[in-house]
Scaffold this active site. Structure first.
Site, mmCIF file in Angstrom:
data_model
loop_
_atom_site.group_PDB
_atom_site.id
_atom_site.type_symbol
_atom_site.label_atom_id
_atom_site.label_comp_id
_atom_site.label_asym_id
_atom_site.label_seq_id
_atom_site.Cartn_x
_atom_site.Cartn_y
_atom_site.Cartn_z
ATOM 1 N N ASP A 1 28.486 43.634 37.762
ATOM 2 C CA ASP A 1 27.851 43.089 36.531
ATOM 3 C C ASP A 1 27.304 44.321 35.805
ATOM 4 O O ASP A 1 26.869 45.196 36.053
ATOM 5 C CB ASP A 1 26.587 42.579 37.025
ATOM 6 C CG ASP A 1 26.904 40.944 37.348
ATOM 7 O OD1 ASP A 1 27.818 40.300 37.265
ATOM 8 O OD2 ASP A 1 25.938 40.451 38.475
ATOM 9 N N ASP B 1 31.491 41.492 42.945
ATOM 10 C CA ASP B 1 30.647 41.142 41.874
ATOM 11 C C ASP B 1 30.367 42.376 41.449
ATOM 12 O O ASP B 1 29.941 43.437 41.537
ATOM 13 C CB ASP B 1 29.511 40.302 42.095
ATOM 14 C CG ASP B 1 28.950 39.791 40.855
ATOM 15 O OD1 ASP B 1 29.511 39.613 39.841
ATOM 16 O OD2 ASP B 1 27.635 39.469 40.873
ATOM 17 N N ARG C 1 31.576 35.869 47.419
ATOM 18 C CA ARG C 1 32.505 36.519 46.564
ATOM 19 C C ARG C 1 32.650 38.108 47.343
ATOM 20 O O ARG C 1 32.009 38.515 48.031
ATOM 21 C CB ARG C 1 31.797 36.978 45.278
ATOM 22 C CG ARG C 1 30.626 37.640 45.164
ATOM 23 C CD ARG C 1 29.924 37.160 43.768
ATOM 24 N NE ARG C 1 29.487 35.911 43.993
ATOM 25 C CZ ARG C 1 28.751 35.584 42.929
ATOM 26 N NH1 ARG C 1 28.364 36.179 41.849
ATOM 27 N NH2 ARG C 1 28.176 34.229 42.796
ATOM 28 N N ARG D 1 38.229 38.172 43.409
ATOM 29 C CA ARG D 1 37.336 37.636 43.159
ATOM 30 C C ARG D 1 37.330 35.900 42.568
ATOM 31 O O ARG D 1 38.490 35.815 41.745
ATOM 32 C CB ARG D 1 36.335 38.149 42.112
ATOM 33 C CG ARG D 1 35.358 37.340 41.391
ATOM 34 C CD ARG D 1 34.029 36.939 42.233
ATOM 35 N NE ARG D 1 33.234 36.058 41.409
ATOM 36 C CZ ARG D 1 32.183 36.515 40.721
ATOM 37 N NH1 ARG D 1 32.064 37.827 40.565
ATOM 38 N NH2 ARG D 1 31.657 35.776 40.092
#
Length: 203
Positions: free
Chosen positions: A133, A131, A128, A119
């Protein structure tokens, strides 16, 4: 690792979980002291997107103090915050965890998984490889700029809300309300369920 009882085994939005896997994960929960529920969003729009998401699920499952309890269907979505057509589309999914890691340590692990897939953080809305989160962590609410909980934009993102709702229709986003109601309030344009794809539960 339970699925909503209203979803039948042939429901294309919910992948089957072998009974042996459910038993192992639920038994493993007894080794976690006071685990917390966390919801993570995964996304990738470079390289082999499905393989990357699967690698992220496997890496999270291999983390001490983490148990993967549910994995959503895969959605294909248009990139957020950029000109249409300027980037490849994303594959997105949501995973529900039980973990004894505090939020800061879970964030460190999420970043480590991202870095394992190379990343790069050169551009805020840039493409990317991966990811990861943290969408929510138990009922924790925090304005810490390093880790804001719940995720400050999750309530307006169908690519988070739709897969989360698939695996937990009764879920609530702390401070925002039921995920189903939040999903009804946003557009699903550009967010498409990929019934031909699935992520495997941890073995």
């Amino acid at each position: 690792m339970t699925r909503p009882s209203a979803q039948g085994p042939t429901d294309p939005t919910v992948q089957p979980v072998p009974a042996s896997v459910v038993e192992r994960v639920d038994a493993a929960d007894t080794t976690l002291h006071n685990p917390k529920r966390a919801v993570l969003s995964l996304g990738a729009n470079l390289g082999n997107r499905l393989e990357t998401l699967q690698g992220a699920v496997d890496a999270l499952a291999d983390t001490p103090g983490v148990r993967v309890k549910a994995i959503s269907p895969v959605y294909e979505t248009e990139p957020w915050g950029v000109e249409p057509g300027s980037q490849p589309s994303y594959f997105n999914a949501v995973v529900v965890l039980r973990t004894t890691l505090p939020p800061s340590s879970l964030l460190e692990r999420a970043h480590a998984v991202e870095e394992a897939f190379r990343r790069v953080r050169d551009e805020r809305w840039g493409p990317r490889t991966l990811d990861v989160d943290i969408v929510s962590y138990a009922d924790v609410r925090s304005d810490d700029p390093h880790l804001t909980l719940p995720h400050p934009r999750a309530h307006e993102r169908a690519f988070v809300l739709a897969p989360w709702h698939d695996i937990d229709p009764g879920a609530e986003l702390p401070g925002r309300g039921p995920v189903g109601e939040l999903l009804d309030a946003v557009t699903r344009e550009g967010v498409v369920l990929r019934e031909d794809l699935e992520l495997r539960p941890p073995e």
